[in-house]
Design a protein around this motif. Structure first.
Motif, PDB file in Angstrom:
ATOM      1  N   GLY A 270      -4.800 -18.162   3.210  1.00  0.00           N
ATOM      2  CA  GLY A 270      -5.245 -18.990   4.323  1.00  0.00           C
ATOM      3  C   GLY A 270      -4.039 -19.450   5.119  1.00  0.00           C
ATOM      4  O   GLY A 270      -2.896 -19.283   4.688  1.00  0.00           O
ATOM      5  N   ARG A 271      -4.275 -20.052   6.266  1.00  0.00           N
ATOM      6  CA  ARG A 271      -3.177 -20.502   7.127  1.00  0.00           C
ATOM      7  C   ARG A 271      -2.460 -21.732   6.556  1.00  0.00           C
ATOM      8  O   ARG A 271      -1.351 -22.035   6.957  1.00  0.00           O
ATOM      9  N   GLU A 272      -3.113 -22.432   5.607  1.00  0.00           N
ATOM     10  CA  GLU A 272      -2.515 -23.633   5.031  1.00  0.00           C
ATOM     11  C   GLU A 272      -2.109 -23.471   3.558  1.00  0.00           C
ATOM     12  O   GLU A 272      -1.407 -24.316   3.028  1.00  0.00           O
ATOM     13  N   GLU A 273      -2.592 -22.398   2.908  1.00  0.00           N
ATOM     14  CA  GLU A 273      -2.236 -22.180   1.511  1.00  0.00           C
ATOM     15  C   GLU A 273      -2.380 -20.702   1.158  1.00  0.00           C
ATOM     16  O   GLU A 273      -3.374 -20.076   1.494  1.00  0.00           O
ATOM     17  N   ILE A 274      -1.382 -20.186   0.463  1.00  0.00           N
ATOM     18  CA  ILE A 274      -1.422 -18.824  -0.066  1.00  0.00           C
ATOM     19  C   ILE A 274      -1.120 -18.929  -1.554  1.00  0.00           C
ATOM     20  O   ILE A 274      -0.124 -19.538  -1.950  1.00  0.00           O
ATOM     21  N   ILE A 275      -2.001 -18.355  -2.382  1.00  0.00           N
ATOM     22  CA  ILE A 275      -1.820 -18.399  -3.823  1.00  0.00           C
ATOM     23  C   ILE A 275      -1.518 -16.985  -4.306  1.00  0.00           C
ATOM     24  O   ILE A 275      -2.268 -16.052  -4.024  1.00  0.00           O
ATOM     25  N   VAL A 276      -0.422 -16.853  -5.041  1.00  0.00           N
ATOM     26  CA  VAL A 276       0.045 -15.559  -5.509  1.00  0.00           C
ATOM     27  C   VAL A 276       0.089 -15.576  -7.039  1.00  0.00           C
ATOM     28  O   VAL A 276       0.543 -16.544  -7.643  1.00  0.00           O
ATOM     29  N   SER A 277      -0.362 -14.493  -7.644  1.00  0.00           N
ATOM     30  CA  SER A 277      -0.282 -14.369  -9.095  1.00  0.00           C
ATOM     31  C   SER A 277       1.105 -13.883  -9.474  1.00  0.00           C
ATOM     32  O   SER A 277       1.622 -12.930  -8.898  1.00  0.00           O
ATOM     33  N   GLY A 278       1.650 -14.536 -10.466  1.00  0.00           N
ATOM     34  CA  GLY A 278       2.926 -14.112 -11.021  1.00  0.00           C
ATOM     35  C   GLY A 278       2.750 -13.737 -12.486  1.00  0.00           C
ATOM     36  O   GLY A 278       3.651 -13.905 -13.279  1.00  0.00           O
ATOM     37  N   GLY A 279       1.557 -13.262 -12.837  1.00  0.00           N
ATOM     38  CA  GLY A 279       1.250 -12.982 -14.237  1.00  0.00           C
ATOM     39  C   GLY A 279       0.734 -14.251 -14.887  1.00  0.00           C
ATOM     40  O   GLY A 279      -0.326 -14.734 -14.556  1.00  0.00           O
ATOM     41  N   LYS A 280       1.522 -14.841 -15.768  1.00  0.00           N
ATOM     42  CA  LYS A 280       1.135 -16.087 -16.425  1.00  0.00           C
ATOM     43  C   LYS A 280       1.363 -17.304 -15.537  1.00  0.00           C
ATOM     44  O   LYS A 280       0.998 -18.413 -15.887  1.00  0.00           O
ATOM     45  N   LEU A 281       1.953 -17.106 -14.388  1.00  0.00           N
ATOM     46  CA  LEU A 281       2.342 -18.184 -13.492  1.00  0.00           C
ATOM     47  C   LEU A 281       1.629 -18.029 -12.157  1.00  0.00           C
ATOM     48  O   LEU A 281       1.541 -16.930 -11.628  1.00  0.00           O
ATOM     49  N   LEU A 282       1.100 -19.129 -11.612  1.00  0.00           N
ATOM     50  CA  LEU A 282       0.538 -19.119 -10.262  1.00  0.00           C
ATOM     51  C   LEU A 282       1.547 -19.766  -9.331  1.00  0.00           C
ATOM     52  O   LEU A 282       2.119 -20.803  -9.656  1.00  0.00           O
ATOM     53  N   ILE A 283       1.742 -19.151  -8.164  1.00  0.00           N
ATOM     54  CA  ILE A 283       2.640 -19.697  -7.163  1.00  0.00           C
ATOM     55  C   ILE A 283       1.792 -20.063  -5.954  1.00  0.00           C
ATOM     56  O   ILE A 283       1.145 -19.201  -5.360  1.00  0.00           O
ATOM     57  N   LYS A 284       1.772 -21.358  -5.598  1.00  0.00           N
ATOM     58  CA  LYS A 284       1.024 -21.847  -4.440  1.00  0.00           C
ATOM     59  C   LYS A 284       2.017 -22.209  -3.353  1.00  0.00           C
ATOM     60  O   LYS A 284       2.874 -23.065  -3.547  1.00  0.00           O
ATOM     61  N   VAL A 285       1.890 -21.536  -2.215  1.00  0.00           N
ATOM     62  CA  VAL A 285       2.729 -21.844  -1.058  1.00  0.00           C
ATOM     63  C   VAL A 285       1.840 -22.611  -0.097  1.00  0.00           C
ATOM     64  O   VAL A 285       0.797 -22.118   0.331  1.00  0.00           O
ATOM     65  N   LYS A 286       2.247 -23.843   0.249  1.00  0.00           N
ATOM     66  CA  LYS A 286       1.457 -24.691   1.139  1.00  0.00           C
ATOM     67  C   LYS A 286       2.232 -24.947   2.408  1.00  0.00           C
ATOM     68  O   LYS A 286       3.467 -24.981   2.401  1.00  0.00           O
ATOM     69  N   GLY A 287       1.506 -25.112   3.502  1.00  0.00           N
ATOM     70  CA  GLY A 287       2.181 -25.373   4.763  1.00  0.00           C
ATOM     71  C   GLY A 287       1.232 -25.271   5.930  1.00  0.00           C
ATOM     72  O   GLY A 287       0.031 -25.503   5.804  1.00  0.00           O
ATOM     73  N   ASP A 288       1.776 -24.884   7.073  1.00  0.00           N
ATOM     74  CA  ASP A 288       1.019 -24.803   8.312  1.00  0.00           C
ATOM     75  C   ASP A 288       1.344 -23.473   9.000  1.00  0.00           C
ATOM     76  O   ASP A 288       2.508 -23.082   9.071  1.00  0.00           O
ATOM     77  N   GLY A 289       0.327 -22.769   9.454  1.00  0.00           N
ATOM     78  CA  GLY A 289       0.542 -21.495  10.131  1.00  0.00           C
ATOM     79  C   GLY A 289       1.126 -20.429   9.233  1.00  0.00           C
ATOM     80  O   GLY A 289       1.886 -19.570   9.689  1.00  0.00           O
ATOM     81  N   LEU A 290       0.773 -20.464   7.944  1.00  0.00           N
ATOM     82  CA  LEU A 290       1.317 -19.484   7.009  1.00  0.00           C
ATOM     83  C   LEU A 290       0.773 -18.090   7.306  1.00  0.00           C
ATOM     84  O   LEU A 290      -0.382 -17.935   7.683  1.00  0.00           O
ATOM     85  N   GLU A 291       1.620 -17.118   7.121  1.00  0.00           N
ATOM     86  CA  GLU A 291       1.261 -15.736   7.418  1.00  0.00           C
ATOM     87  C   GLU A 291       1.983 -14.811   6.448  1.00  0.00           C
ATOM     88  O   GLU A 291       3.166 -14.995   6.167  1.00  0.00           O
ATOM     89  N   LEU A 292       1.276 -13.834   5.951  1.00  0.00           N
ATOM     90  CA  LEU A 292       1.873 -12.815   5.094  1.00  0.00           C
ATOM     91  C   LEU A 292       2.451 -11.753   6.018  1.00  0.00           C
ATOM     92  O   LEU A 292       1.727 -10.957   6.594  1.00  0.00           O
TER      93      LEU A 292
END
Length: 92
Positions: A50-72
């Protein structure tokens, strides 16, 4: 109930004991450059986008990137680049 703090895993402890880079264990590597760029290696895929949060799997670890206007901006087999105004990177 509050979340329990994440305990350091076997691979992380072994990498430190043998003085080898943690990346060699397959664990994710997250690099934050200023407030506008997050690079990640050894990810296991995007779980939410989403534009405000991107959640990525790191295997046993979840990485949540939060912000504004996020883009892959870029992604391949094991690397990705997220841009936008980054306000937080959470590891769970």
């Amino acid at each position: 109930m509050g979340k329990r703090p994440r305990r350091e895993g076997f691979l992380e402890r072994t990498a430190q004991a043998l003085d080898i880079p943690v990346e060699a264990t397959g664990l994710p590597r997250v690099e934050v450059t200023g407030r506008h760029e997050v690079r990640m290696e050894n990810h296991k895929g995007i779980l939410a986008y989403g534009r405000e949060e991107i959640i990525v799997s790191g295997g046993k670890l979840l990485i949540k990137v939060k912000g504004d206007g996020l883009e892959l901006k870029a992604m391949n087999g094991d690397e990705l680049l997220i841009t936008g105004t980054v306000t937080a990177v959470e590891l769970e």
